[in-house]
Enzyme design. Sequence first.
Site, mmCIF file in Angstrom:
data_model
loop_
_atom_site.group_PDB
_atom_site.id
_atom_site.type_symbol
_atom_site.label_atom_id
_atom_site.label_comp_id
_atom_site.label_asym_id
_atom_site.label_seq_id
_atom_site.Cartn_x
_atom_site.Cartn_y
_atom_site.Cartn_z
ATOM 1 N N TYR A 138 -12.845 63.241 17.372
ATOM 2 C CA TYR A 138 -11.556 62.905 16.781
ATOM 3 C C TYR A 138 -11.084 63.970 15.794
ATOM 4 O O TYR A 138 -9.896 64.060 15.508
ATOM 5 C CB TYR A 138 -11.628 61.547 16.059
ATOM 6 C CG TYR A 138 -11.756 60.366 16.996
ATOM 7 C CD1 TYR A 138 -12.136 60.546 18.309
ATOM 8 C CD2 TYR A 138 -11.486 59.083 16.560
ATOM 9 C CE1 TYR A 138 -12.261 59.471 19.171
ATOM 10 C CE2 TYR A 138 -11.606 57.996 17.414
ATOM 11 C CZ TYR A 138 -11.994 58.199 18.715
ATOM 12 O OH TYR A 138 -12.115 57.136 19.570
ATOM 13 N N LYS A 189 -26.108 59.260 22.272
ATOM 14 C CA LYS A 189 -26.259 59.739 23.660
ATOM 15 C C LYS A 189 -27.136 60.983 23.580
ATOM 16 O O LYS A 189 -26.753 62.076 24.010
ATOM 17 C CB LYS A 189 -24.859 60.017 24.244
ATOM 18 C CG LYS A 189 -24.826 60.246 25.739
ATOM 19 C CD LYS A 189 -25.052 59.004 26.581
ATOM 20 C CE LYS A 189 -25.114 59.365 28.052
ATOM 21 N NZ LYS A 189 -25.540 58.239 28.907
ATOM 22 N N ASP A 221 -24.588 53.849 26.679
ATOM 23 C CA ASP A 221 -24.349 53.085 27.904
ATOM 24 C C ASP A 221 -25.224 51.827 27.940
ATOM 25 O O ASP A 221 -24.753 50.736 28.263
ATOM 26 C CB ASP A 221 -24.554 53.959 29.168
ATOM 27 C CG ASP A 221 -25.720 54.939 29.055
ATOM 28 O OD1 ASP A 221 -26.393 54.956 28.002
ATOM 29 O OD2 ASP A 221 -25.962 55.686 30.016
ATOM 30 N N ASP A 245 -15.574 53.191 18.170
ATOM 31 C CA ASP A 245 -14.230 52.776 18.570
ATOM 32 C C ASP A 245 -14.318 51.924 19.837
ATOM 33 O O ASP A 245 -13.773 50.808 19.921
ATOM 34 C CB ASP A 245 -13.384 54.037 18.805
ATOM 35 C CG ASP A 245 -11.899 53.757 18.933
ATOM 36 O OD1 ASP A 245 -11.504 52.574 18.907
ATOM 37 O OD2 ASP A 245 -11.128 54.726 19.065
ATOM 38 N N ASP A 249 -14.121 47.447 20.288
ATOM 39 C CA ASP A 249 -13.137 46.738 21.129
ATOM 40 C C ASP A 249 -13.868 45.841 22.128
ATOM 41 O O ASP A 249 -13.477 44.696 22.376
ATOM 42 C CB ASP A 249 -12.251 47.728 21.916
ATOM 43 C CG ASP A 249 -10.997 48.147 21.152
ATOM 44 O OD1 ASP A 249 -11.065 48.224 19.907
ATOM 45 O OD2 ASP A 249 -9.962 48.402 21.794
HETATM 46 MG MG MG Z 1 -9.801 51.404 18.640
#
Ligand code: MG
Length: 357
Positions: A138, A189, A221, A245, A249
């Site tokens: 990001y 990861k 994963d 992130d 969700d």
């Molecule tokens: Mg989000």
Amino acid sequence: MKIAVLAGDGIGREIIPQALKALRAVEPRPGAFEFREAPVGGAGLDAAGDALPPATLELAQWADAVLFGAVGDPRYDSLPPGQMPGSAIRRLRKGLNFYANLRPVKLYPELRDASTLKPEVIDGLDLLIVRELSGDVYYGTPRGPVENARGEREVVNTMRYSASEIERIGHVAFQAARGRGRRVCSVDKANVLEVMKLWREVMTEVGQQYPDVQLTHLYVDAAAMNLMRDPRQFDVIVTSNLFGDILSDQASMLTGSIGLLPSASFGQERGALYEPIHGSAPDIAGQDRANPIAAILSAAMMLRHSFRMAAEAERIEAAVGRVLASGIVTADLGAVGGRVVGTEAFGDAVAAVLRAG
Ligand code: MG
Ligand code: NAI
């Protein structure tokens, strides 16, 4: 208590007023909360030609706490990502030096049938996602688009973390675990990405300073799979900006809706920002259909963490439960049955419970 109110775009402007109603209902004395509003996101572009106008950043820096709605506006979809409305939240987090984001994932018993999982797998669910907020892809340096050797467009985003950035979010996670179930699962990861190998090494080092907290590691994963299989195995999940992130969700649906989860962001210095984990939901904006619970619970987190008003925070959380128990829900939770009401009516119901008791 100085509170910057940045409702932003879309449903942000519908849910934040409901959080303000709840706050006013528990205000210790009139004027104790000093609310000041400023535009951000698409609203910032409209008002000042900038998703994060300088005056909005200054207001956020002035405040003891920021109550944030959501940013994102399809009218500005053609701008480069760095100038889009959504860039405002990343620039704001950066401008305030916030690197930690706490996302509690807790099931309201009244909503056990709204979960995507079977009730017997999620009853009592209570986990905390600690998402790193200052690094990762990001904030890497995007390059391109350039034309590559084969004549196609090519773009690069760089994933980066320094050891100290990993270390400080590690401490946040381990300290949070001490106030809960004393278990941390670090999600990375490390089998593929160099950055994530460093992540795992540093997390392990930090963990050695907390012998009373159990540390485990999962690849992202497998973590995603385990969240669906048996989410109650987790106490605290600590992970990077991108993985946090996505996983949060995903985890929101365990509780019934993305419209339920609040979050708190902070750094080393004073100040903190409270916001729902969801976005501006343009698909339902302006229809009085958004679930205001995530915003209301974000306000409760603000009372607890920024103003040491734990009793009032609990009252707000309990009031939401009381309204749900009375059979009132918003459209996203309609599957559980009950009476579906609008955003405004749900906020009024929560405020009414607070004023009555
Ligand atoms: Mg989000
Ligand atoms: P979103 O979280 O806004 O919406 C995803 C889905 O969940 C949509 O179907 C939406 O209707 C539903 N939803 C979200 N919040 C809800 C609520 N409170 N009640 C009921 N349903 C709800 O994510 P999406 O659609 O990917 O992004 C929309 C915009 O929001 C984009 O511009 C994006 O960049 C921005 N965004 C902003 C964030 C922030 O301000 N922190 C975070 C995530 C996205």
